[in-house]
Design a protein around this motif. Sequence first.
Motif, PDB file in Angstrom:
ATOM      1  N   MET A 135       0.831  -1.198   0.000  1.00 37.24           N
ATOM      2  CA  MET A 135       0.000   0.000   0.000  1.00 37.24           C
ATOM      3  C   MET A 135       0.876   1.264   0.000  1.00 37.24           C
ATOM      4  O   MET A 135       0.589   2.230  -0.727  1.00 37.24           O
ATOM      5  N   ILE A 136       1.947   1.251   0.787  1.00 33.28           N
ATOM      6  CA  ILE A 136       2.847   2.410   0.827  1.00 33.28           C
ATOM      7  C   ILE A 136       3.495   2.622  -0.536  1.00 33.28           C
ATOM      8  O   ILE A 136       3.597   3.752  -1.023  1.00 33.28           O
ATOM      9  N   GLY A 137       3.924   1.520  -1.171  1.00 30.64           N
ATOM     10  CA  GLY A 137       4.542   1.635  -2.495  1.00 30.64           C
ATOM     11  C   GLY A 137       3.584   2.208  -3.523  1.00 30.64           C
ATOM     12  O   GLY A 137       3.967   3.053  -4.347  1.00 30.64           O
ATOM     13  N   ARG A 138       2.327   1.755  -3.489  1.00 31.94           N
ATOM     14  CA  ARG A 138       1.333   2.288  -4.442  1.00 31.94           C
ATOM     15  C   ARG A 138       1.073   3.766  -4.184  1.00 31.94           C
ATOM     16  O   ARG A 138       0.854   4.532  -5.126  1.00 31.94           O
ATOM     17  N   PHE A 139       1.088   4.169  -2.911  1.00 37.07           N
ATOM     18  CA  PHE A 139       0.901   5.589  -2.616  1.00 37.07           C
ATOM     19  C   PHE A 139       2.044   6.428  -3.183  1.00 37.07           C
ATOM     20  O   PHE A 139       1.813   7.499  -3.762  1.00 37.07           O
ATOM     21  N   SER A 176       5.057  -3.905  -8.031  1.00 36.38           N
ATOM     22  CA  SER A 176       5.138  -4.795  -9.191  1.00 36.38           C
ATOM     23  C   SER A 176       6.355  -4.458 -10.049  1.00 36.38           C
ATOM     24  O   SER A 176       6.793  -3.305 -10.126  1.00 36.38           O
ATOM     25  N   PHE A 177       6.891  -5.474 -10.711  1.00 32.20           N
ATOM     26  CA  PHE A 177       8.059  -5.289 -11.569  1.00 32.20           C
ATOM     27  C   PHE A 177       7.746  -4.317 -12.712  1.00 32.20           C
ATOM     28  O   PHE A 177       8.582  -3.492 -13.086  1.00 32.20           O
ATOM     29  N   LYS A 178       6.531  -4.404 -13.244  1.00 31.37           N
ATOM     30  CA  LYS A 178       6.126  -3.512 -14.334  1.00 31.37           C
ATOM     31  C   LYS A 178       6.178  -2.050 -13.895  1.00 31.37           C
ATOM     32  O   LYS A 178       6.668  -1.183 -14.647  1.00 31.37           O
ATOM     33  N   ASN A 179       5.700  -1.758 -12.684  1.00 30.08           N
ATOM     34  CA  ASN A 179       5.723  -0.383 -12.194  1.00 30.08           C
ATOM     35  C   ASN A 179       7.146   0.098 -11.936  1.00 30.08           C
ATOM     36  O   ASN A 179       7.470   1.266 -12.161  1.00 30.08           O
ATOM     37  N   LEU A 180       7.996  -0.806 -11.457  1.00 30.47           N
ATOM     38  CA  LEU A 180       9.398  -0.431 -11.228  1.00 30.47           C
ATOM     39  C   LEU A 180      10.092  -0.087 -12.546  1.00 30.47           C
ATOM     40  O   LEU A 180      10.844   0.886 -12.624  1.00 30.47           O
ATOM     41  N   SER A 193      20.475  11.859  -9.812  1.00 27.79           N
ATOM     42  CA  SER A 193      21.802  11.446  -9.363  1.00 27.79           C
ATOM     43  C   SER A 193      22.065   9.991  -9.738  1.00 27.79           C
ATOM     44  O   SER A 193      21.142   9.169  -9.838  1.00 27.79           O
ATOM     45  N   LYS A 194      23.344   9.676  -9.910  1.00 32.02           N
ATOM     46  CA  LYS A 194      23.741   8.314 -10.241  1.00 32.02           C
ATOM     47  C   LYS A 194      23.385   7.358  -9.113  1.00 32.02           C
ATOM     48  O   LYS A 194      23.046   6.193  -9.339  1.00 32.02           O
ATOM     49  N   CYS A 195      23.452   7.858  -7.892  1.00 34.25           N
ATOM     50  CA  CYS A 195      23.117   7.033  -6.722  1.00 34.25           C
ATOM     51  C   CYS A 195      21.659   6.588  -6.770  1.00 34.25           C
ATOM     52  O   CYS A 195      21.342   5.421  -6.507  1.00 34.25           O
ATOM     53  N   THR A 196      20.757   7.513  -7.117  1.00 40.02           N
ATOM     54  CA  THR A 196      19.332   7.188  -7.195  1.00 40.02           C
ATOM     55  C   THR A 196      19.073   6.149  -8.275  1.00 40.02           C
ATOM     56  O   THR A 196      18.339   5.178  -8.062  1.00 40.02           O
ATOM     57  N   ARG A 197      19.695   6.331  -9.421  1.00 40.70           N
ATOM     58  CA  ARG A 197      19.527   5.364 -10.519  1.00 40.70           C
ATOM     59  C   ARG A 197      20.046   3.983 -10.114  1.00 40.70           C
ATOM     60  O   ARG A 197      19.402   2.964 -10.362  1.00 40.70           O
ATOM     61  N   SER A 198      21.200   3.951  -9.465  1.00 37.51           N
ATOM     62  CA  SER A 198      21.789   2.673  -9.061  1.00 37.51           C
ATOM     63  C   SER A 198      20.916   1.952  -8.039  1.00 37.51           C
ATOM     64  O   SER A 198      20.781   0.720  -8.081  1.00 37.51           O
ATOM     65  N   ARG A 199      20.310   2.710  -7.137  1.00 39.07           N
ATOM     66  CA  ARG A 199      19.457   2.087  -6.114  1.00 39.07           C
ATOM     67  C   ARG A 199      18.217   1.456  -6.741  1.00 39.07           C
ATOM     68  O   ARG A 199      17.819   0.350  -6.373  1.00 39.07           O
ATOM     69  N   LEU A 200      17.625   2.160  -7.696  1.00 40.56           N
ATOM     70  CA  LEU A 200      16.442   1.611  -8.361  1.00 40.56           C
ATOM     71  C   LEU A 200      16.822   0.405  -9.218  1.00 40.56           C
ATOM     72  O   LEU A 200      16.110  -0.617  -9.226  1.00 40.56           O
ATOM     73  N   ARG A 207      15.042  -8.830  -9.167  1.00 43.84           N
ATOM     74  CA  ARG A 207      13.834  -9.492  -9.671  1.00 43.84           C
ATOM     75  C   ARG A 207      13.903  -9.685 -11.192  1.00 43.84           C
ATOM     76  O   ARG A 207      12.889  -9.682 -11.879  1.00 43.84           O
ATOM     77  N   MET A 208      15.109  -9.868 -11.691  1.00 47.12           N
ATOM     78  CA  MET A 208      15.326  -9.980 -13.127  1.00 47.12           C
ATOM     79  C   MET A 208      14.538 -11.130 -13.752  1.00 47.12           C
ATOM     80  O   MET A 208      14.156 -11.074 -14.928  1.00 47.12           O
ATOM     81  N   ASP A 209      14.277 -12.172 -12.987  1.00 44.79           N
ATOM     82  CA  ASP A 209      13.547 -13.319 -13.529  1.00 44.79           C
ATOM     83  C   ASP A 209      12.080 -12.998 -13.802  1.00 44.79           C
ATOM     84  O   ASP A 209      11.386 -13.795 -14.436  1.00 44.79           O
ATOM     85  N   GLU A 210      11.598 -11.835 -13.343  1.00 44.38           N
ATOM     86  CA  GLU A 210      10.227 -11.420 -13.616  1.00 44.38           C
ATOM     87  C   GLU A 210      10.124 -10.574 -14.885  1.00 44.38           C
ATOM     88  O   GLU A 210       9.025 -10.225 -15.310  1.00 44.38           O
ATOM     89  N   ALA A 211      11.254 -10.235 -15.463  1.00 45.41           N
ATOM     90  CA  ALA A 211      11.266  -9.341 -16.625  1.00 45.41           C
ATOM     91  C   ALA A 211      10.736 -10.053 -17.870  1.00 45.41           C
ATOM     92  O   ALA A 211      10.728 -11.280 -17.967  1.00 45.41           O
ATOM     93  N   THR A 212      10.295  -9.256 -18.817  1.00 47.62           N
ATOM     94  CA  THR A 212       9.920  -9.748 -20.143  1.00 47.62           C
ATOM     95  C   THR A 212      10.834  -9.099 -21.168  1.00 47.62           C
ATOM     96  O   THR A 212      11.544  -8.132 -20.865  1.00 47.62           O
ATOM     97  N   LEU A 213      10.832  -9.625 -22.370  1.00 46.48           N
ATOM     98  CA  LEU A 213      11.682  -9.066 -23.415  1.00 46.48           C
ATOM     99  C   LEU A 213      11.332  -7.609 -23.684  1.00 46.48           C
ATOM    100  O   LEU A 213      12.219  -6.753 -23.825  1.00 46.48           O
ATOM    101  N   ASP A 214      10.053  -7.291 -23.737  1.00 46.18           N
ATOM    102  CA  ASP A 214       9.626  -5.914 -24.002  1.00 46.18           C
ATOM    103  C   ASP A 214      10.116  -4.958 -22.917  1.00 46.18           C
ATOM    104  O   ASP A 214      10.482  -3.816 -23.205  1.00 46.18           O
TER     105      ASP A 214
END
Length: 454
Positions: A135-139, A176-180, A193-200, A207-214
């Motif tokens: 719920m916090i993440g969706r907010f 969800s992986f799609k939202n990330l 910042s590079k730090c923010t990008r690296s953290r995300l 969760r790379m195994d949840e990824a799709t080709l698209d």
Amino acid sequence: MEMSRSVSGTENLIELTEKSLEEISYWTWSDLLLALKQNQNQNMPEDVKTASVVQKCLDTLVGRLAVASETSPCPSTSSPESFGFRISCDSRSTESLKTSCSRANWWFEDLSVLNQNLVELAVKNMVSRKLDHGMIGRFLLHYQKLKFISAQSDEKCRIIEMVVSNLCSLDHWSVSFKNLMGLLRILLNLNVSKCTRSRLEGIIGLRMDEATLDSLLVPSPHGMNYLYDVNLVLRLLKSFLGGGLPKVSNDRIIRVSHLLDSYLAEVAPDPCLKPSKFIALATALPDSSRDSYDEMYHAMDMYLEVHTDLTEEETFNICSALNYEKLSAEACVHLSKNAKFPSSSTVQALLSQQTKLKSLLHDANNPKSCSSSPGTGGGARSRKDESSQQIVLYAGKFDVMTENENIRAHLQGMQCRVTELEKVCQKMQTQVAKMMRSKSSNNMNPRSLPRFCS
């Protein structure tokens, strides 16, 4: 406010405010929001009194959310017995209020009026009170989308940095992986910042195994001439394996390997993709992650088809990523006729198949070797090495005993093919040596020799 009781004979404004704060538990929901909204632009680190008011309002607000999440998604708005809950409905109709109450995220819109600093404080308070991380993440994602509508570029950077920072404090599987990935695509187009990008990217990589080709086909950064952001995928793979292979289940690694082979086939036709990047992708995962290298072989075939100007060393390095023992018979036959691959690759592929066929032929001629003799007991039956597993795999595709003659004929043909190729390789080596010794052939390029192609 500077008047004391001794001067005025009555309570001053500070005393009245403190008394009011003691009764904050009776404030309505809209009163709490109004107090936060009025004080959110104050310099809280320096203004201790303002910070105290804000903190008490936030504590009460989040406390009511915690109670509401345990009971009902929409608290009562009519009586003080309901802890003073009242949804701000100044701009809402009765119908919209009912719709809001029917959802668990009824409070998203209310808290979205707060600035980034207050939202960050509120989220930390929610985490400490163990509110649902999903719920916090969706907010947080709702807040980001809503604020981006009217925000300038600099403000967008600050908002997304705050959102990512708080997402890192939540359970990594709460969003969800799609939202990330959607958040990452937005982030890559901003000057964060590079730090923010690296953290995300770190959260996504786990969760790379949840990824799709698209989801992986992210366009390359501005100014880059290659088609897709290959460096991003390499960073995600590094994060996926960052915890060490023992911490990643075999099933997850296999899913990622299939995904990566599909990605290789998608980026291979890109004429701007450097050989070093293609090799980095091909060797990013351990050999144990693949049962078959057929998909990688076809991706290499496409890459060599487009990149005809590669040096012999670059071609050799690309082909070195293949495990010829894990190529199917069909792929080996195709490779043996493929002039884009060096002769050494053809020889290695055929030799690996010859070894497999020899083992299979030996097993066909000695069917009793698979079963234990009376003197060996049950221990021999339990021992299975890699070669026996491969035999079982091949034997499962056809009846070994009935196809014995076909296998023997195929093996003889393969042996002849290997002998042929060995002779061609020796002949080419002799010719190259002669040319190197000959002064008259200084201008001749050894690479221009005709390549053997069946």
